[in-house]
Design a protein around this motif. Structure first.
Motif, mmCIF file in Angstrom:
data_model
loop_
_atom_site.group_PDB
_atom_site.id
_atom_site.type_symbol
_atom_site.label_atom_id
_atom_site.label_comp_id
_atom_site.label_asym_id
_atom_site.label_seq_id
_atom_site.Cartn_x
_atom_site.Cartn_y
_atom_site.Cartn_z
ATOM 1 N N GLN A 111 0.845 -1.189 0.000
ATOM 2 C CA GLN A 111 0.000 0.000 0.000
ATOM 3 C C GLN A 111 0.885 1.245 0.000
ATOM 4 O O GLN A 111 1.977 1.237 0.527
ATOM 5 C CB GLN A 111 -0.915 0.013 1.222
ATOM 6 C CG GLN A 111 -1.918 -1.110 1.226
ATOM 7 C CD GLN A 111 -2.927 -0.971 2.352
ATOM 8 O OE1 GLN A 111 -3.158 0.103 2.884
ATOM 9 N NE2 GLN A 111 -3.528 -2.080 2.713
ATOM 10 N N GLY A 112 0.387 2.295 -0.600
ATOM 11 C CA GLY A 112 1.131 3.548 -0.635
ATOM 12 C C GLY A 112 1.946 3.694 -1.895
ATOM 13 O O GLY A 112 2.241 2.721 -2.584
ATOM 14 N N PRO A 113 2.337 4.927 -2.199
ATOM 15 C CA PRO A 113 3.126 5.195 -3.390
ATOM 16 C C PRO A 113 4.509 4.555 -3.363
ATOM 17 O O PRO A 113 5.098 4.277 -4.389
ATOM 18 C CB PRO A 113 3.256 6.717 -3.397
ATOM 19 C CG PRO A 113 2.144 7.205 -2.527
ATOM 20 C CD PRO A 113 1.916 6.133 -1.506
ATOM 21 N N PRO A 146 4.042 12.051 -2.060
ATOM 22 C CA PRO A 146 2.716 12.303 -1.495
ATOM 23 C C PRO A 146 1.770 11.130 -1.772
ATOM 24 O O PRO A 146 1.951 10.382 -2.733
ATOM 25 C CB PRO A 146 2.227 13.556 -2.222
ATOM 26 C CG PRO A 146 3.314 13.991 -3.123
ATOM 27 C CD PRO A 146 4.377 12.953 -3.124
ATOM 28 N N GLY A 147 0.787 10.991 -0.920
ATOM 29 C CA GLY A 147 -0.213 9.951 -1.101
ATOM 30 C C GLY A 147 -0.650 9.369 0.221
ATOM 31 O O GLY A 147 -0.324 9.884 1.290
ATOM 32 N N MET A 178 -2.038 7.040 6.798
ATOM 33 C CA MET A 178 -1.272 8.270 6.942
ATOM 34 C C MET A 178 -1.328 8.976 5.593
ATOM 35 O O MET A 178 -0.977 8.381 4.567
ATOM 36 C CB MET A 178 0.182 7.972 7.318
ATOM 37 C CG MET A 178 1.056 9.205 7.374
ATOM 38 S SD MET A 178 2.803 8.836 7.763
ATOM 39 C CE MET A 178 3.369 8.180 6.195
ATOM 40 N N THR A 179 -1.758 10.226 5.573
ATOM 41 C CA THR A 179 -1.825 10.999 4.320
ATOM 42 C C THR A 179 -0.667 11.981 4.281
ATOM 43 O O THR A 179 -0.480 12.765 5.226
ATOM 44 C CB THR A 179 -3.152 11.763 4.219
ATOM 45 O OG1 THR A 179 -4.236 10.803 4.288
ATOM 46 C CG2 THR A 179 -3.246 12.530 2.919
ATOM 47 N N VAL A 180 0.105 11.926 3.202
ATOM 48 C CA VAL A 180 1.231 12.828 3.002
ATOM 49 C C VAL A 180 0.873 13.784 1.872
ATOM 50 O O VAL A 180 0.557 13.338 0.759
ATOM 51 C CB VAL A 180 2.516 12.037 2.646
ATOM 52 C CG1 VAL A 180 3.670 12.982 2.342
ATOM 53 C CG2 VAL A 180 2.856 11.067 3.768
ATOM 54 N N ALA A 181 0.870 15.073 2.168
ATOM 55 C CA ALA A 181 0.541 16.093 1.165
ATOM 56 C C ALA A 181 1.813 16.516 0.422
ATOM 57 O O ALA A 181 2.915 16.423 0.960
ATOM 58 C CB ALA A 181 -0.097 17.303 1.832
#
Length: 72
Positions: A22-24, A49-50, A68-71
């Motif tokens: 999961q995640g970028p 980000p993602g 967890m959201t990373v902008a």
């Protein structure tokens, strides 16, 4: 980034891992185990980000998961 896991559990141990696949990008850092009433800290770098899924792999089936959201 620095993340501290503080266990408020009375009996069970927990951990913190970013969910595989999961995640970028893959974040391999983790907190392998935290006993009841203890805490542990991990440091990691995120550049993409993602949304990154995370879980207590011992109790993911019980809903101990999050994102967890990373902008940018």
């Amino acid at each position: 980034m620095r993340l501290t896991l503080v266990s408020q559990a009375a009996q069970l141990t927990h951990n913190f891992v970013f969910s595989p696949g999961q995640g970028p990008r893959t974040i391999t850092e983790q907190i392998p185990i935290v006993a009841p009433g203890d805490e542990a800290t991990m440091e990691f770098t995120v550049t993409d980000p993602g949304e990154y899924g995370y879980e207590c792999s011992f109790h993911a089936a019980l809903g101990q998961v999050g994102v967890m959201t990373v902008a940018g």
